[in-house]
Scaffold this motif. Structure first.
Motif, mmCIF file in Angstrom:
data_model
loop_
_atom_site.group_PDB
_atom_site.id
_atom_site.type_symbol
_atom_site.label_atom_id
_atom_site.label_comp_id
_atom_site.label_asym_id
_atom_site.label_seq_id
_atom_site.Cartn_x
_atom_site.Cartn_y
_atom_site.Cartn_z
ATOM 1 N N TYR A 117 -1.840 10.507 3.042
ATOM 2 C CA TYR A 117 -1.445 11.898 3.303
ATOM 3 C C TYR A 117 -0.526 12.412 2.188
ATOM 4 N N LEU A 118 0.465 11.618 1.787
ATOM 5 C CA LEU A 118 1.397 12.053 0.745
ATOM 6 C C LEU A 118 0.702 12.172 -0.617
ATOM 7 N N LYS A 119 -0.284 11.339 -0.866
ATOM 8 C CA LYS A 119 -1.005 11.468 -2.132
ATOM 9 C C LYS A 119 -1.828 12.745 -2.157
ATOM 10 N N LYS A 120 -2.512 13.041 -1.047
ATOM 11 C CA LYS A 120 -3.344 14.236 -0.987
ATOM 12 C C LYS A 120 -2.507 15.511 -1.050
ATOM 13 N N ARG A 121 -1.340 15.471 -0.424
ATOM 14 C CA ARG A 121 -0.510 16.684 -0.355
ATOM 15 C C ARG A 121 0.429 16.833 -1.550
ATOM 16 N N HIS A 122 0.976 15.697 -2.039
ATOM 17 C CA HIS A 122 1.998 15.779 -3.087
ATOM 18 C C HIS A 122 1.661 14.943 -4.329
ATOM 19 N N ASN A 123 0.463 14.373 -4.363
ATOM 20 C CA ASN A 123 -0.002 13.599 -5.520
ATOM 21 C C ASN A 123 0.892 12.399 -5.840
ATOM 22 N N ILE A 124 1.377 11.703 -4.805
ATOM 23 C CA ILE A 124 2.194 10.508 -4.996
ATOM 24 C C ILE A 124 1.286 9.279 -4.939
ATOM 25 N N PRO A 125 1.250 8.475 -5.998
ATOM 26 C CA PRO A 125 0.384 7.275 -5.997
ATOM 27 C C PRO A 125 0.831 6.259 -4.951
ATOM 28 N N TYR A 126 -0.114 5.455 -4.494
ATOM 29 C CA TYR A 126 0.237 4.455 -3.479
ATOM 30 C C TYR A 126 -0.565 3.176 -3.620
ATOM 31 N N ALA A 127 0.011 2.107 -3.075
ATOM 32 C CA ALA A 127 -0.674 0.815 -2.985
ATOM 33 C C ALA A 127 -0.814 0.460 -1.511
ATOM 34 N N VAL A 128 -1.884 -0.221 -1.182
ATOM 35 C CA VAL A 128 -2.088 -0.729 0.178
ATOM 36 C C VAL A 128 -2.046 -2.251 0.137
ATOM 37 N N TRP A 129 -1.248 -2.814 1.009
ATOM 38 C CA TRP A 129 -1.203 -4.271 1.178
ATOM 39 C C TRP A 129 -1.905 -4.554 2.502
ATOM 40 N N ALA A 130 -3.133 -5.014 2.436
ATOM 41 C CA ALA A 130 -3.971 -5.137 3.633
ATOM 42 C C ALA A 130 -3.634 -6.376 4.455
ATOM 43 N N LEU A 131 -3.777 -6.218 5.747
ATOM 44 C CA LEU A 131 -3.557 -7.285 6.717
ATOM 45 C C LEU A 131 -4.901 -7.634 7.356
ATOM 46 N N GLY A 132 -5.025 -8.833 7.877
ATOM 47 C CA GLY A 132 -6.279 -9.265 8.485
ATOM 48 C C GLY A 132 -6.793 -8.330 9.566
ATOM 49 N N SER A 133 -5.911 -7.866 10.438
ATOM 50 C CA SER A 133 -6.344 -6.987 11.540
ATOM 51 C C SER A 133 -6.896 -5.664 11.018
ATOM 52 N N ASP A 134 -6.377 -5.194 9.864
ATOM 53 C CA ASP A 134 -6.897 -3.961 9.258
ATOM 54 C C ASP A 134 -8.391 -4.084 8.979
ATOM 55 N N ILE A 135 -8.745 -5.213 8.392
ATOM 56 C CA ILE A 135 -10.083 -5.384 7.845
ATOM 57 C C ILE A 135 -11.049 -6.027 8.833
ATOM 58 N N TYR A 136 -10.570 -7.030 9.565
ATOM 59 C CA TYR A 136 -11.457 -7.763 10.464
ATOM 60 C C TYR A 136 -11.619 -7.087 11.823
ATOM 61 N N ILE A 137 -10.688 -6.210 12.190
ATOM 62 C CA ILE A 137 -10.764 -5.563 13.509
ATOM 63 C C ILE A 137 -10.894 -4.045 13.381
ATOM 64 N N TYR A 138 -9.834 -3.380 12.877
ATOM 65 C CA TYR A 138 -9.816 -1.912 12.837
ATOM 66 C C TYR A 138 -10.925 -1.331 11.966
ATOM 67 N N ALA A 139 -11.222 -1.964 10.835
ATOM 68 C CA ALA A 139 -12.228 -1.417 9.911
ATOM 69 C C ALA A 139 -13.635 -1.464 10.489
ATOM 70 N N LYS A 140 -13.817 -2.206 11.591
ATOM 71 C CA LYS A 140 -15.139 -2.303 12.207
ATOM 72 C C LYS A 140 -15.327 -1.305 13.346
ATOM 73 N N LEU A 141 -14.268 -0.554 13.664
ATOM 74 C CA LEU A 141 -14.368 0.467 14.704
ATOM 75 C C LEU A 141 -14.988 1.735 14.110
ATOM 76 N N PRO A 142 -15.790 2.477 14.878
ATOM 77 C CA PRO A 142 -16.546 3.618 14.350
ATOM 78 C C PRO A 142 -15.741 4.631 13.528
ATOM 79 N N ILE A 143 -14.785 5.321 14.143
ATOM 80 C CA ILE A 143 -14.058 6.383 13.439
ATOM 81 C C ILE A 143 -12.961 5.798 12.554
#
Length: 377
Positions: A117-143
């Motif tokens: 959100y901050l990058k889209k609105r204010h052009n602030i760069p960001y890094a994501v440090w991914a966790l297992g639940s992000d990728i193995y669980i949440y990323a498999k949900l439809p929306i």
């Protein structure tokens, strides 16, 4: 530099060491030694506080842990939307007050959403440090899965705390993802001596939930009990399986061999118990690289773990223990039965832990992250 960290899990104090939030706290305070760090995290009320050189802005959370929200429950959906609304509001406040040059999302969701959100609105760069639940669980949900892909694709840098996880993040984003180990400030207790005459000492540290496999460990111990002589196991952790494990151990006559400590938040006590153990057992059904792996290395305690991809890779690479087939208590029992005859091999494994302990340190991870941020801005 002004660095904002977005997370949904941050301890209320430096002594609150119950979950993964301890890693974020230790990482933030380590970075704060050289940079200005602002953490945005949920809490009971909206407030701003200072913790170990870090400014923490709390916004009112949903009242439930995100992992406990049910996507099919309308009340939980409303609660999540309210949480996101408050998080975005807190993100705007952080931008206005603290003027971050860079944001770090721990983890892809919901922290990544606020950084995006901050990058889209204010052009602030960001890094994501991914966790297992992000990728193995949440990323498999439809929306939510579509949203997480968008967050990953728009990130300036991607990290994950597991080798297998890095590959999954790369598949989702189409971008390079670097391994960066999560670690907490953890010091080996002094003056702890392992005494062979006391018999075999084993330890388990983790949530007493099926995913962490304490029931697998107990089943293996039941099968091995007549072959290992005198032994003792320290179970550290709380959860839905705790009472069941106590009852089962009583039923099979092993209760006196176990100490169930419940949740242990005192890092010194944890260090003492892991240091005093001959082996730490990680019988998880699903895991990347749990914090307890690095903690065990710092205590010079070898590991017996499920053959999950990251754990198997590390244990074999550094030669710091044994693995057994995930979900197979019989295989774990066979290893436990052999331990009284593996004293010399255990000592060799213990010597190898020093290399891993250095690589899996919060100081090293913070140094790598700050180096990248300086290059990026």
């Amino acid at each position: 530099m002004n660095i904002a960290i977005f997370t949904h899990n941050y301890p209320e104090s430096k002594t609150d060491r119950k979950n993964a939030g301890i890693f974020v706290h230790d990482m933030a305070s380590e970075i704060a030694k050289s940079e200005n760090v602002f953490v945005v995290a949920p809490g009971e009320i909206n407030k701003t506080e200072k913790m170990e050189g870090v400014t923490v802005q709390r916004f009112k959370g949903s009242g439930k842990k995100l992992g406990h929200l049910n996507a099919k429950n309308p009340a939980d959906i409303i609660s999540l939307l309210g949480f996101i609304k408050e998080g975005i509001k807190a993100s705007d406040q952080t931008f206005s007050k603290d003027k971050p040059n860079f944001t770090v999302a721990m983890w892809a969701f919901p922290g990544g959403l606020f950084a995006y959100y901050l990058k889209k609105r204010h052009n602030i760069p960001y890094a994501v440090w991914a966790l297992g639940s992000d990728i193995y669980i949440y990323a498999k949900l439809p929306i939510l899965g579509t949203l997480i892909k968008q967050i990953l694709k728009n990130a300036n840098k991607l990290y994950a705390d597991g080798f297998d996880l890095c590959q999954e993040v790369k598949k989702l984003s189409g971008k390079k993802c670097e391994f960066l180990p999560s670690a907490s400030r953890f010091r080996k207790a002094k003056g702890i001596q392992k005494k062979q005459k006391d018999g075999l000492k084993l330890a388990f540290l983790g949530r007493m939930e099926p995913v962490k496999g304490p029931d697998i460990f107990l089943s293996a111990l039941i099968q091995a009990k007549n072959k290992v002589g005198n032994f003792h196991v320290d179970f550290m952790g709380d959860g839905s399986l705790l009472e069941q494990l106590k009852k089962e151990s009583e039923k099979v006559g092993l209760r006196t061999y176990f100490t169930f400590h419940g949740n242990v938040s005192d890092p010194e006590k944890i260090s003492r118990m892991i240091s005093a153990a001959d082996w730490l057992v990680i019988p998880s059904r699903s895991d990347s690289i749990p914090l307890v792996f690095a903690e065990s290395m710092k205590c010079k305690t070898p590991i017996i773990a499920s053959d999950l991809p990251d754990l198997e890779f590390l244990i074999n690479k550094y030669k710091v223990g044994y693995t057994f087939k995930m979900g197979k208590p019989g295989e774990l029992a066979m290893i436990i039965k052999s331990l009284p005859q593996k004293r010399r091999e255990r000592e060799r494994f213990a010597l190898n832990t020093a290399i891993v302990a250095k690589e899996f340190s919060v100081e090293e991870s913070a140094k790598k992250l700050v180096k990248y941020i300086k290059e990026a801005i």
